[in-house]
Design a protein around this motif. Structure first.
Motif, mmCIF file in Angstrom:
data_model
loop_
_atom_site.group_PDB
_atom_site.id
_atom_site.type_symbol
_atom_site.label_atom_id
_atom_site.label_comp_id
_atom_site.label_asym_id
_atom_site.label_seq_id
_atom_site.Cartn_x
_atom_site.Cartn_y
_atom_site.Cartn_z
ATOM 1 N N ARG A 180 0.837 -1.196 0.000
ATOM 2 C CA ARG A 180 0.000 0.000 0.000
ATOM 3 C C ARG A 180 0.875 1.250 0.000
ATOM 4 N NH1 ARG A 180 -3.244 0.819 5.668
ATOM 5 N NH2 ARG A 180 -1.758 2.226 6.636
ATOM 6 N N CYS A 181 0.412 2.270 -0.669
ATOM 7 C CA CYS A 181 1.154 3.515 -0.753
ATOM 8 C C CYS A 181 1.127 4.225 0.602
ATOM 9 C CB CYS A 181 0.599 4.414 -1.849
ATOM 10 S SG CYS A 181 -0.991 5.194 -1.448
ATOM 11 N N THR A 182 1.902 5.289 0.701
ATOM 12 C CA THR A 182 1.910 6.120 1.903
ATOM 13 C C THR A 182 0.847 7.191 1.712
ATOM 14 O OG1 THR A 182 4.261 5.687 2.216
ATOM 15 C CG2 THR A 182 3.332 7.579 3.379
ATOM 16 N N TYR A 183 -0.352 6.906 2.216
ATOM 17 C CA TYR A 183 -1.502 7.788 1.957
ATOM 18 C C TYR A 183 -1.679 8.756 3.115
ATOM 19 C CZ TYR A 183 -6.027 9.289 0.213
ATOM 20 O OH TYR A 183 -7.056 10.043 -0.293
ATOM 21 N N LEU A 184 -1.326 10.015 2.884
ATOM 22 C CA LEU A 184 -1.399 11.062 3.905
ATOM 23 C C LEU A 184 -2.325 12.181 3.446
ATOM 24 C CD1 LEU A 184 2.393 11.156 4.823
ATOM 25 C CD2 LEU A 184 0.551 10.210 6.220
ATOM 26 N N CYS A 185 -3.445 11.785 2.851
ATOM 27 C CA CYS A 185 -4.353 12.753 2.232
ATOM 28 C C CYS A 185 -5.769 12.654 2.790
ATOM 29 C CB CYS A 185 -4.362 12.542 0.719
ATOM 30 S SG CYS A 185 -4.862 13.982 -0.229
ATOM 31 N N GLY A 186 -5.916 12.122 4.001
ATOM 32 C CA GLY A 186 -7.241 11.981 4.581
ATOM 33 C C GLY A 186 -7.908 13.296 4.912
ATOM 34 N N ASN A 187 -7.137 14.392 4.927
ATOM 35 C CA ASN A 187 -7.730 15.714 5.106
ATOM 36 C C ASN A 187 -8.519 16.143 3.874
ATOM 37 O OD1 ASN A 187 -4.885 15.879 4.032
ATOM 38 N ND2 ASN A 187 -5.603 17.921 3.532
ATOM 39 N N TYR A 246 -16.480 13.247 3.877
ATOM 40 C CA TYR A 246 -15.583 12.475 3.022
ATOM 41 C C TYR A 246 -14.113 12.668 3.364
ATOM 42 C CZ TYR A 246 -16.266 16.970 0.599
ATOM 43 O OH TYR A 246 -16.406 18.296 0.309
ATOM 44 N N LYS A 247 -13.825 13.496 4.364
ATOM 45 C CA LYS A 247 -12.439 13.697 4.769
ATOM 46 C C LYS A 247 -12.111 12.693 5.878
ATOM 47 C CE LYS A 247 -12.940 18.576 3.510
ATOM 48 N NZ LYS A 247 -12.269 18.515 2.209
ATOM 49 N N TYR A 248 -12.100 13.147 7.112
ATOM 50 C CA TYR A 248 -11.719 12.265 8.214
ATOM 51 C C TYR A 248 -12.770 11.193 8.495
ATOM 52 C CZ TYR A 248 -8.069 15.709 9.031
ATOM 53 O OH TYR A 248 -6.978 16.535 8.873
ATOM 54 N N LEU A 249 -14.003 11.385 8.028
ATOM 55 C CA LEU A 249 -15.037 10.371 8.245
ATOM 56 C C LEU A 249 -15.073 9.317 7.146
ATOM 57 C CD1 LEU A 249 -18.060 12.374 9.711
ATOM 58 C CD2 LEU A 249 -16.113 11.325 10.876
ATOM 59 N N ASN A 250 -14.307 9.501 6.077
ATOM 60 C CA ASN A 250 -14.058 8.435 5.083
ATOM 61 C C ASN A 250 -15.336 7.904 4.419
ATOM 62 O OD1 ASN A 250 -11.260 8.315 6.254
ATOM 63 N ND2 ASN A 250 -12.340 7.381 7.958
ATOM 64 N N SER A 251 -16.280 8.791 4.103
ATOM 65 C CA SER A 251 -17.559 8.325 3.551
ATOM 66 C C SER A 251 -17.549 8.188 2.033
ATOM 67 C CB SER A 251 -18.682 9.284 3.946
ATOM 68 O OG SER A 251 -18.553 10.525 3.269
ATOM 69 N N GLY A 252 -16.488 8.646 1.373
ATOM 70 C CA GLY A 252 -16.419 8.544 -0.077
ATOM 71 C C GLY A 252 -16.619 9.879 -0.755
ATOM 72 N N PRO A 253 -16.145 10.010 -1.995
ATOM 73 C CA PRO A 253 -16.208 11.297 -2.705
ATOM 74 C C PRO A 253 -17.635 11.807 -2.811
ATOM 75 C CG PRO A 253 -15.689 9.473 -4.198
ATOM 76 C CD PRO A 253 -15.558 8.943 -2.816
ATOM 77 N N GLY A 254 -17.816 13.058 -2.429
ATOM 78 C CA GLY A 254 -19.149 13.659 -2.458
ATOM 79 C C GLY A 254 -20.081 13.090 -1.410
ATOM 80 N N GLY A 255 -19.539 12.508 -0.353
ATOM 81 C CA GLY A 255 -20.352 11.854 0.676
ATOM 82 C C GLY A 255 -21.346 12.799 1.334
ATOM 83 N N ILE A 256 -22.321 12.209 2.016
ATOM 84 C CA ILE A 256 -23.404 12.969 2.623
ATOM 85 C C ILE A 256 -22.881 13.847 3.756
ATOM 86 C CG2 ILE A 256 -24.030 11.186 4.322
ATOM 87 C CD1 ILE A 256 -27.005 11.866 3.543
#
Length: 455
Positions: A38-45, A248-258
């Protein structure tokens, strides 16, 4: 002995609850033996990764849709009837923001919810019509504030007060915000800031700002896009009037999430929706289709349309992971540790300079970077914003492209900033080490091979 929350967090990390792209997925130019890692994913913001539970829940709902169609609203094999689907996430959202369930609604999108809240709470008068916010707020917020002022007949250049950092500084001083509230409070009707500033990563003192606003008779609202799921909050206790967020940021709901919103219970009988919709109607008679709107008590009266089931269960999958690890307090402890680790490693690269020196940096100086996010743990969440120097030199873009080629994903903010976020639900110390290693390699390549892009 480790607490239950920490033990559960360790299990989540070991169990790999999130699907993070591999180096090969993102096109990294790395040796074959690590291409499938897995890549180094530091983009959860910006966008959180996919929770594996979310994938499973979405697949279940697709099957229900295929096999039950409209009956899924009322008869659901997993007891998630679509007519009540938001009830699956409301308690978890309330816990994350420190609210009562009736004060929270899972609905809409961030800016649409902001307009709904301002339609209810921004009621300017000739003597009290100003809006106080941070300078260079997220553009969508700026557009919303300006358009609301114009809608009410005011010139945004007069109605909106922006508070900027002092010359040579990158972050707002809390004292300057509080002083501005005290100075102009009699003319301010609404104080509204970001919980965490999107560009710098500064965590504002929400409790103190809210109290100061109330002392001056102002209403106080918050944009929590970069705060929810990132830092603990107590909106009810702090007496916040309203808040809005995306997921969709820190809650990880997906692009354009509710999205979601908060309305303090004290407004339940006095602040009703100006723009009503059928899903905000009292659920006991909603499907009777009465001609007169009767709002659901609390924040959920502001709902307009039925929420997307797929978007809601995608959010639910991630929120279940939050619940498993004990919600925000164990996550906050780990966030502080990871962010401090990344910061220390970045300081050791040999190319870091302190922010006070960066503010005076000469255009012909050698490539360097600083960190414009506050150093104090209580003034930041998981994000670190790196400012690359000299300005307009092309250093940032060159470093950003090198990072991606090595499998490190942050996000760029032109012209000079890269944001890194070691999110505690899925990032590790090794991610921090890898990011710092690749930053150092990028600068060495720039110096040794003159690889600057632009400039």
């Amino acid at each position: 002995m480790a607490s239950a929350g920490h033990e559960n967090l360790d299990l989540v990390l070991t169990g790999d609850e999130f699907s993070v792209p591999t180096n090969k997925d993102i096109g990294a130019q790395v040796p074959d033996d690590i291409a499938s890692q897995r890549c180094t994913y530091l983009c959860g913001n910006s966008l959180g990764p996919l929770a594996k539970r979310s994938r499973s829940l979405i697949e279940e709902e697709l099957h229900v849709w295929a096999t039950r169609a409209v009956e899924g609203h009322f008869n659901h094999p997993h007891h998630r009837e679509w007519m009540n689907i938001a009830d699956t996430v409301t308690p978890l959202l309330a816990e994350l923001v420190g609210a009562k369930e009736k004060e929270v609604a899972c609905m809409g999108t961030l800016t649409a919810n902001l307009h709904l809240m301002m339609s209810a709470f921004y009621k300017p008068t000739p003597s009290r019509y100003k809006i106080l916010c941070e300078g260079k707020a997220f553009p969508s917020d700026q557009y919303a504030f300006a358009s609301q002022a114009l809608f009410h007949g005011y010139d945004p250049r007069d109605a909106i007060i922006e508070v900027f950092p002092r010359e040579g500084e990158y972050n707002l001083r809390a004292s300057d915000i509080l002083d501005e509230i005290a100075k102009q409070g009699s003319a301010i009707t609404l104080v509204i800031f970001s919980g965490v500033q999107y560009y710098t990563g500064q965590l504002f003192p929400m409790k103190a700002i809210t109290r100061a606003a109330k002392d001056q008779g102002c209403l106080c609202g918050w944009d929590l896009a970069h705060a929810i799921g990132n830092v603990p909050m107590s909106l009810h206790e702090w007496d916040v009037d309203f808040a809005v967020w995306c997921s969709y940021k820190y809650l990880n709901s997906g692009p354009g999430g509710i999205g979601g919103l908060f309305v303090h219970e004290k407004w339940e009988s006095t602040k009703t929706p100006q723009f009503a919709g059928w899903w905000g109607h009292d659920p006991s008679t909603r499907f009777d289709m009465p001609p007169i709107f009767s709002p659901t008590p609390g924040a959920q009266g502001f709902q307009q349309s039925n929420p997307s089931v797929l978007a809601t269960v995608s959010l639910l999958g991630s929120l279940q992971v939050f619940k498993q690890v004990g919600m925000m307090h164990p996550l906050r402890e780990r966030s502080i540790s990871l962010t401090a680790k990344l910061e220390a490693l970045l300081h050791q690269t040999g190319f870091y300079i302190p922010p006070d020196l960066a503010a005076k940096y000469l255009p012909d100086g050698p490539p360097k970077f600083t960190i414009i996010t506050p150093a104090e743990h209580e003034s930041r969440g998981s994000q670190l914003s790196l400012l690359f120097l000299p300005p307009e030199s092309g250093v940032m873009l060159t470093v950003f492209r090198h990072l991606k080629s090595m499998g490190v994903i942050g996000d760029e903010r032109h012209p000079n900033v890269i944001r890194f976020t070691p999110a505690p639900l899925y990032n590790t110390t090794r991610d921090c080490e890898r990011a710092a290693e690749c930053i150092k390699q990028a600068f060495e390549a720039i110096i040794n091979h003159s690889l600057l892009i632009g400039g």
